[in-house]
Write an enzyme that holds these catalytic residues in place. Sequence first.
Site, PDB file in Angstrom:
ATOM      1  N   SER A   1      -2.123  -1.301  -2.329  1.00 17.87           N
ATOM      2  CA  SER A   1      -3.335  -1.288  -1.369  1.00 17.87           C
ATOM      3  C   SER A   1      -3.189  -0.899   0.054  1.00 17.87           C
ATOM      4  O   SER A   1      -1.907  -1.059   0.583  1.00 17.87           O
ATOM      5  CB  SER A   1      -4.125  -2.859  -1.310  1.00 17.87           C
ATOM      6  OG  SER A   1      -4.488  -3.339  -2.679  1.00 17.87           O
TER       7      SER A   1
ATOM      8  N   HIS B   1       0.020  -6.800 -15.191  1.00 19.89           N
ATOM      9  CA  HIS B   1      -0.133  -6.573 -16.788  1.00 19.89           C
ATOM     10  C   HIS B   1       0.494  -5.475 -17.254  1.00 19.89           C
ATOM     11  O   HIS B   1       0.668  -5.074 -18.408  1.00 19.89           O
ATOM     12  CB  HIS B   1      -1.726  -6.456 -17.156  1.00 19.89           C
ATOM     13  CG  HIS B   1      -2.508  -5.615 -16.768  1.00 19.89           C
ATOM     14  ND1 HIS B   1      -3.714  -5.123 -17.080  1.00 19.89           N
ATOM     15  CD2 HIS B   1      -2.381  -4.468 -15.507  1.00 19.89           C
ATOM     16  CE1 HIS B   1      -4.358  -4.298 -16.770  1.00 19.89           C
ATOM     17  NE2 HIS B   1      -3.638  -3.814 -15.686  1.00 19.89           N
TER      18      HIS B   1
HETATM   19  N1  SAH Z   1      -1.540  -5.714  -4.702  1.00 17.59           N
HETATM   20  C1  SAH Z   1      -0.935  -4.511  -5.339  1.00 17.59           C
HETATM   21  C2  SAH Z   1      -1.603  -3.706  -6.406  1.00 17.59           C
HETATM   22  C3  SAH Z   1      -2.953  -3.515  -5.965  1.00 17.59           C
HETATM   23  S1  SAH Z   1      -3.841  -2.317  -7.138  1.00 17.59           S
HETATM   24  C4  SAH Z   1      -0.069  -3.852  -4.192  1.00 17.59           C
HETATM   25  O1  SAH Z   1      -0.826  -3.753  -3.210  1.00 17.59           O
HETATM   26  O2  SAH Z   1       0.653  -3.089  -4.645  1.00 17.59           O
HETATM   27  C5  SAH Z   1      -4.425  -3.638  -8.392  1.00 17.59           C
HETATM   28  C6  SAH Z   1      -3.145  -3.816  -9.607  1.00 17.59           C
HETATM   29  O3  SAH Z   1      -3.914  -5.148 -10.579  1.00 17.59           O
HETATM   30  C7  SAH Z   1      -2.464  -2.788 -10.303  1.00 17.59           C
HETATM   31  O4  SAH Z   1      -1.225  -2.736 -10.102  1.00 17.59           O
HETATM   32  C8  SAH Z   1      -3.186  -3.303 -11.787  1.00 17.59           C
HETATM   33  O5  SAH Z   1      -2.201  -2.904 -12.693  1.00 17.59           O
HETATM   34  C9  SAH Z   1      -3.322  -4.589 -11.761  1.00 17.59           C
HETATM   35  N2  SAH Z   1      -4.137  -5.358 -12.774  1.00 17.59           N
HETATM   36  C10 SAH Z   1      -5.484  -4.933 -13.062  1.00 17.59           C
HETATM   37  N3  SAH Z   1      -5.929  -5.639 -14.042  1.00 17.59           N
HETATM   38  C11 SAH Z   1      -4.883  -6.817 -14.545  1.00 17.59           C
HETATM   39  C12 SAH Z   1      -4.730  -7.872 -15.149  1.00 17.59           C
HETATM   40  N4  SAH Z   1      -5.868  -7.876 -15.993  1.00 17.59           N
HETATM   41  N5  SAH Z   1      -3.786  -8.608 -15.022  1.00 17.59           N
HETATM   42  C13 SAH Z   1      -2.649  -8.135 -14.266  1.00 17.59           C
HETATM   43  N6  SAH Z   1      -2.616  -7.171 -13.284  1.00 17.59           N
HETATM   44  C14 SAH Z   1      -3.733  -6.475 -13.480  1.00 17.59           C
END
Ligand code: SAH
Length: 264
Positions: A64, A140
């Site tokens: 992000s 995930h």
């Molecule tokens: N906060 C993190 C990633 C943000 S993007 C950073 O800044 O690096 C959103 C993330 O949520 C992605 O990595 C995606 O793979 C994860 N995501 C989406 N659905 C999910 C779920 N059901 N369970 C766990 N992670 C999930």
Amino acid sequence: MAWRSHGTDNDSLVNALVRNRVLKTRKVIDAMRRVDRGNYCVPFSGQSAYEDHPLPIGSNATISAPHMHAACLELVHDRVTENARVLDVGSGSGYLTSCFAAMLDHHDSYAAGSIRAEEVEDRRPGLSDTKYPIVVGVEHIKDLVDFSIENTKKDGKGKYLQGPEPLVVLKVADGREGYPPYAPYDVIHVGAASPEKPTKLLKQLANGGRLVCPVGRGWQSLRVYDKDDKGRVTEFDAMGVTYVPLTGAKEQMGRASASSGSFW
Ligand code: SAH
């Protein structure tokens, strides 16, 4: 509003966020200075890790934007107290998970490995009267969890992951279910959008805790949920945001790439 807070290295990025008043609190500023965003981005992705944008990290996910990380940390900082439990859902690159850990490790004693094993032997999953802090990152996609572990080590924070009771735990799991083994949490941050009120996650929020989650389909609002000491929940809208959805792993891998984590 001058909210794009670009830098050319980690310090100048943090300075820009302070100048633009996205970052205000000493504890949050210190944590973001001690976690180098460059260590959580894909090297040579073509854009600087220190500009204020989301960046692709593979698996149709992004780290992000820095202003979004800063805004979320500012919203929860007063709940990240000495022995807090924090859950970071959708931990992706591991950047924010490390920031939470840095907020808990004021004196770098965990990073230096100077917290001794016998001091942590009382910390066990499921204790609500926790004596020691923990940050749980749940993601995930396994490749991203591996990426986040590598990034944490690259950032000099490998000690956070070590020992029988580590400060940071990074797990492959469906974050829509929260992470029951370490619940309840004083802080829950969700880094992807829930189509509706995240009721399962709210059940894992401790009394006195705060949950921050983008809610909605398409454009979302960043909802803040507070649970009082009697377990009653109140909520408010912090700002409009655009995040990728919380989804199933197969669905995510089949989706065209998208960016996530900025204001609108
Ligand atoms: N906060 C993190 C990633 C943000 S993007 C950073 O800044 O690096 C959103 C993330 O949520 C992605 O990595 C995606 O793979 C994860 N995501 C989406 N659905 C999910 C779920 N059901 N369970 C766990 N992670 C999930």
